[in-house]
Design a protein around this motif. Structure first.
Motif, short mmCIF file in Angstrom:
data_model
loop_
_atom_site.label_atom_id
_atom_site.label_comp_id
_atom_site.label_asym_id
_atom_site.label_seq_id
_atom_site.Cartn_x
_atom_site.Cartn_y
_atom_site.Cartn_z
N VAL A 60 -6.94 22.68 -1.64
CA VAL A 60 -7.95 21.78 -1.09
C VAL A 60 -7.62 21.30 0.30
O VAL A 60 -6.50 21.42 0.78
CB VAL A 60 -8.13 20.55 -2.00
N ALA A 61 -8.64 20.73 0.91
CA ALA A 61 -8.46 20.11 2.23
C ALA A 61 -7.65 18.82 2.07
O ALA A 61 -7.49 18.29 0.99
CB ALA A 61 -9.82 19.80 2.84
N ARG A 62 -7.18 18.33 3.17
CA ARG A 62 -6.31 17.15 3.17
C ARG A 62 -6.94 15.95 2.45
O ARG A 62 -6.27 15.22 1.76
CB ARG A 62 -5.95 16.81 4.60
N SER A 63 -8.23 15.74 2.59
CA SER A 63 -8.86 14.56 2.00
C SER A 63 -8.98 14.65 0.49
O SER A 63 -9.11 13.65 -0.18
CB SER A 63 -10.25 14.34 2.61
N LEU B 74 -6.75 14.17 -5.44
CA LEU B 74 -7.61 14.37 -6.61
C LEU B 74 -7.20 15.61 -7.38
O LEU B 74 -7.03 15.58 -8.60
CB LEU B 74 -9.07 14.48 -6.16
N TRP B 75 -7.01 16.71 -6.68
CA TRP B 75 -6.66 17.97 -7.35
C TRP B 75 -5.24 17.93 -7.89
O TRP B 75 -4.96 18.49 -8.94
CB TRP B 75 -6.88 19.14 -6.40
N ARG B 76 -4.34 17.28 -7.19
CA ARG B 76 -2.98 17.14 -7.73
C ARG B 76 -3.01 16.34 -9.03
O ARG B 76 -2.31 16.67 -9.99
CB ARG B 76 -2.07 16.44 -6.72
N GLY B 77 -3.79 15.27 -9.05
CA GLY B 77 -3.92 14.48 -10.27
C GLY B 77 -4.46 15.31 -11.43
O GLY B 77 -3.97 15.22 -12.56
N ALA B 78 -5.46 16.13 -11.13
CA ALA B 78 -6.03 16.99 -12.18
C ALA B 78 -5.00 18.00 -12.67
O ALA B 78 -4.90 18.27 -13.88
CB ALA B 78 -7.26 17.72 -11.64
N LEU B 79 -4.20 18.54 -11.77
CA LEU B 79 -3.16 19.48 -12.18
C LEU B 79 -2.07 18.81 -13.00
O LEU B 79 -1.54 19.39 -13.95
CB LEU B 79 -2.56 20.17 -10.95
#
Length: 147
Positions: A62-65, A69-74
């Motif tokens: 993902v982009a910086r912003s 969110l994606w790290r949390g989902a992972l």
């Protein structure tokens, strides 16, 4: 002594006491080397493989912003897999018939899909709000400068 220092020393003392309790429980275990090997494997798996993998995928996806969110989902997905995987890969029949009363493999896929869909939905909502935010900022700048 400040309240922060008292709290810090109290939490530290509790941590040392729990570490001592853990060491004592390993020492009285019939096979302490098996427990220590398992603990070392868990540390290597988490710190050497899982955490760097989650961070690397988060950087690549993902982009910086949207990275957090994606790290949390992972992290959520990885935790669910780590809890469920031992039940799924255990050889033989479970010792207790109620240990696996449901189709855990199917339910794991459903939970992972739900995490992915929810994360994607939040990401799209956040991305959709960005143009509105930029438009408001430009309008406020124009109003402030008198244009």
């Amino acid at each position: 002594m400040t309240t922060t220092q008292v709290l810090r020393y109290t939490v530290g003392a509790i941590g040392v006491a729990l570490t001592g309790l853990g060491a004592w429980l390993v020492a009285v275990e019939p096979d302490p080397w098996g427990v220590l090997v398992w603990l070392a494997g868990a540390v290597v798996l988490h710190d050497g493989i899982l955490a760097p993998l989650v961070l690397a995928v988060g950087l690549l996806l993902v982009a910086r912003s949207q990275r957090g969110l994606w790290r949390g989902a992972l992290i959520v997905a990885g935790s669910v897999v780590l809890v469920t995987l031992p039940l799924l890969v255990r050889p033989g029949e479970p010792p207790n018939a109620s240990a696996l009363p449901l189709p855990y493999a199917r339910n794991l896929v459903i939970v992972l899909a739900a995490v992915a869909v929810a994360t994607l939905a939040v990401s799209l909502v956040r991305r959709g709000r960005q143009p509105v935010r930029r438009w408001r900022e430009r309008r406020q700048r124009r109003t402030a400068t008198g244009d």
